[in-house]
Design a protein around this motif. Structure first.
Motif, mmCIF file in Angstrom:
data_model
loop_
_atom_site.group_PDB
_atom_site.id
_atom_site.type_symbol
_atom_site.label_atom_id
_atom_site.label_comp_id
_atom_site.label_asym_id
_atom_site.label_seq_id
_atom_site.Cartn_x
_atom_site.Cartn_y
_atom_site.Cartn_z
ATOM 1 N N GLU A 147 0.843 -1.219 0.000
ATOM 2 C CA GLU A 147 0.000 0.000 0.000
ATOM 3 C C GLU A 147 0.866 1.252 0.000
ATOM 4 N N MET A 148 1.958 1.220 0.749
ATOM 5 C CA MET A 148 2.850 2.395 0.804
ATOM 6 C C MET A 148 3.383 2.713 -0.594
ATOM 7 N N ARG A 149 3.837 1.655 -1.257
ATOM 8 C CA ARG A 149 4.413 1.839 -2.590
ATOM 9 C C ARG A 149 3.361 2.369 -3.560
ATOM 10 N N ARG A 150 2.175 1.749 -3.507
ATOM 11 C CA ARG A 150 1.100 2.197 -4.395
ATOM 12 C C ARG A 150 0.749 3.665 -4.191
ATOM 13 N N HIS A 151 0.863 4.125 -2.939
ATOM 14 C CA HIS A 151 0.525 5.524 -2.663
ATOM 15 C C HIS A 151 1.695 6.465 -2.931
ATOM 16 N N ASN A 205 9.884 -5.413 -2.402
ATOM 17 C CA ASN A 205 8.475 -5.036 -2.510
ATOM 18 C C ASN A 205 8.239 -3.883 -3.483
ATOM 19 N N GLY A 206 9.219 -3.629 -4.322
ATOM 20 C CA GLY A 206 8.966 -2.756 -5.464
ATOM 21 C C GLY A 206 9.303 -1.285 -5.281
ATOM 22 N N PHE A 207 9.889 -0.902 -4.141
ATOM 23 C CA PHE A 207 10.329 0.491 -4.027
ATOM 24 C C PHE A 207 11.554 0.666 -4.920
ATOM 25 N N ALA A 208 11.616 1.798 -5.606
ATOM 26 C CA ALA A 208 12.789 2.069 -6.437
ATOM 27 C C ALA A 208 13.946 2.459 -5.524
ATOM 28 N N PRO A 209 15.187 2.031 -5.835
ATOM 29 C CA PRO A 209 16.334 2.393 -4.988
ATOM 30 C C PRO A 209 16.430 3.905 -4.756
ATOM 31 N N GLU A 210 16.027 4.690 -5.753
ATOM 32 C CA GLU A 210 16.140 6.150 -5.575
ATOM 33 C C GLU A 210 15.066 6.704 -4.647
ATOM 34 N N GLN A 211 14.214 5.804 -4.115
ATOM 35 C CA GLN A 211 13.235 6.228 -3.104
ATOM 36 C C GLN A 211 13.658 5.778 -1.705
ATOM 37 N N VAL A 212 14.859 5.182 -1.597
ATOM 38 C CA VAL A 212 15.245 4.568 -0.317
ATOM 39 C C VAL A 212 16.272 5.432 0.408
#
Ligand code: LLP
Length: 381
Positions: A57-61, A79-86
């Motif tokens: 849900e976090m990723r989808r939002h 779980n699909g987060f892009a590395p540039e979001q980490v």
């Protein structure tokens, strides 16, 4: 409003965590909308709850991921987060964890000491990489919260103190494999007095001045997390007041042209959607106290034992009478107590008990003490 359906809950062996994904989505939608008004960027602090449906849900939002270990980074990426979001924070990052994060090319390391910068520079150098970093600064702002979850005072182990900054800045000029892109703050958790965040803004503005006067430009300001939730009245305010929270930062933080503002929220996003469901095993009448002994204990939810924190306790099966109980778990520790003298309907063996507002720092902090089985999680769509 939390959706707890007794018939559905009765189907599952206790104890277990029940997550209301609908309430989670409402919460995320509200946070996204309010942060979006000012183009604020929110990273979800995985440490609060790293279950896959929650991360999904976090990723989808559109939230990023705030991680404090190599395994949290892995969970975010799987779980699909892009590395540039980490972003990767933590006062004690191990070499393996740093190497893994470098290999993933994450957005930013939030660095907490001069020594850590040296090690990061060396490890990045070995890989021929340049690590983007934000300096975690200890702003010496009192969060007015429990002392175990206060992090922004000089006596705490977190961050770089103001008087060390000059030296760290000089050090950074020598470190070729490090690129300073931001500054980071996090003063504590379960903060319900918003004036605390106003004090934080004032301090951040002062630090911004300090960097500007040394011609250091910063691409982003990360103000951390910490927004609290209402543990006493989960029904009245299931979704935290994100409007007031983000509005305050918009009002008091002096953002420079082109600069991004980042947040790292954990608890406020997930606390209210999770409930620990347990069954009453025994009722024991003491001299002055009745005990309701549950099949869940501090192994499933350690917050009351560790921080004396309050969680609302409800008997879902019974509505008759009013009796006071010490609601306790089965673990061989006197601190294994969810609440003292809790007013409940007359309670009997087999009743289902809900321990509310347990979605953050509940399941993730569970342990196998007494060789207990791990409680399952169920998700209400
Ligand atoms: N960023 C940093 C650097 C943090 O250390 C934390 C939480 C957060 C963000 C997220 O804070 P939140 O928005 O969730 O307040 N186990 C304790 C809470 C520990 C919080 C640790 N750091 C509890 O159960 O209350």
């Amino acid at each position: 409003m939390l959706n707890l359906n007794l018939e559905e809950l009765q189907q599952h062996p206790t104890p277990f965590y029940a997550y209301d994904l609908n309430l989670l989505r409402q919460t995320l939608q509200a946070a996204k909308q309010e942060a979006g008004k000012y183009n604020f960027y929110v990273h979800y602090a995985l440490k609060a709850n790293a279950n896959e449906p929650v991360l999904d849900e976090m990723r989808r939002h559109g939230f990023g991921a705030d991680c404090v270990s190599g395994n949290e980074i892995k969970a975010a990426i799987v779980n699909g987060f892009a590395p540039e979001q980490v972003v990767f924070a933590g006062v004690g990052k191990s070499d393996d964890e740093i190497n893994y994060a470098l290999d993933q090319d994450i957005f930013c390391f939030n660095c907490e000491s001069g020594h850590e910068l040296e090690v990061l520079n060396e490890l990045a150098g070995k890989k021929g990489k340049i690590a983007r970093i934000a300096l975690r600064i200890n702003p010496n702002v009192n969060a007015n919260t429990h002392k175990y979850i206060t992090t922004g005072l000089e006596e705490n182990k977190f961050g770089i103190n103001a008087w060390e900054l000059e030296q760290v800045l000089a050090q950074l000029q020598q470190l070729e494999h490090i690129n300073l892109i931001g500054i980071h703050f996090h003063i504590g958790s379960q903060i319900t007095d918003l004036s605390v965040f106003r004090n934080l803004c004032t301090r951040v503005n002062e630090f911004q001045e300090w960097f500007a006067s040394r011609n250091v430009s910063l691409q982003h300001i990360n103000v951390g997390g910490g927004l609290g939730v209402d543990y006493y009245h989960p029904e009245q305010q299931p979704v935290p007041d994100f409007e007031a929270y983000f509005g305050l930062f918009d009002q008091f933080l002096e953002v420079r042209p082109g600069q991004e503002v980042h947040f790292e929220l954990g608890r406020a996003l997930v606390a209210q959607c999770g409930t620990l469901i347990s069954k009453v095993l025994y009722i024991k009448n003491g001299q002055n106290t009745n005990f309701a002994i549950l099949d869940a204990g501090m192994t499933e939810l350690i917050r009351p034992a560790l921080y004396q924190s309050y969680h609302k306790i409800e008997n879902l099966s019974s509505g008759r009478g009013e009796v006071r109980y010490d609601v306790v778990g089965p673990i061989c520790e006197s601190s294994d107590c969810f609440g003292k003298a809790v007013l409940l309907p007359e309670t009997k063996r087999g009743d289902l008990i809900a321990i509310r507002t347990a979605g953050a720092y509940g399941e993730v902090m569970s342990s196998a003490y007494n060789l207990r089985d791990k409680a399952k999680a169920i998700y209400m769509p």
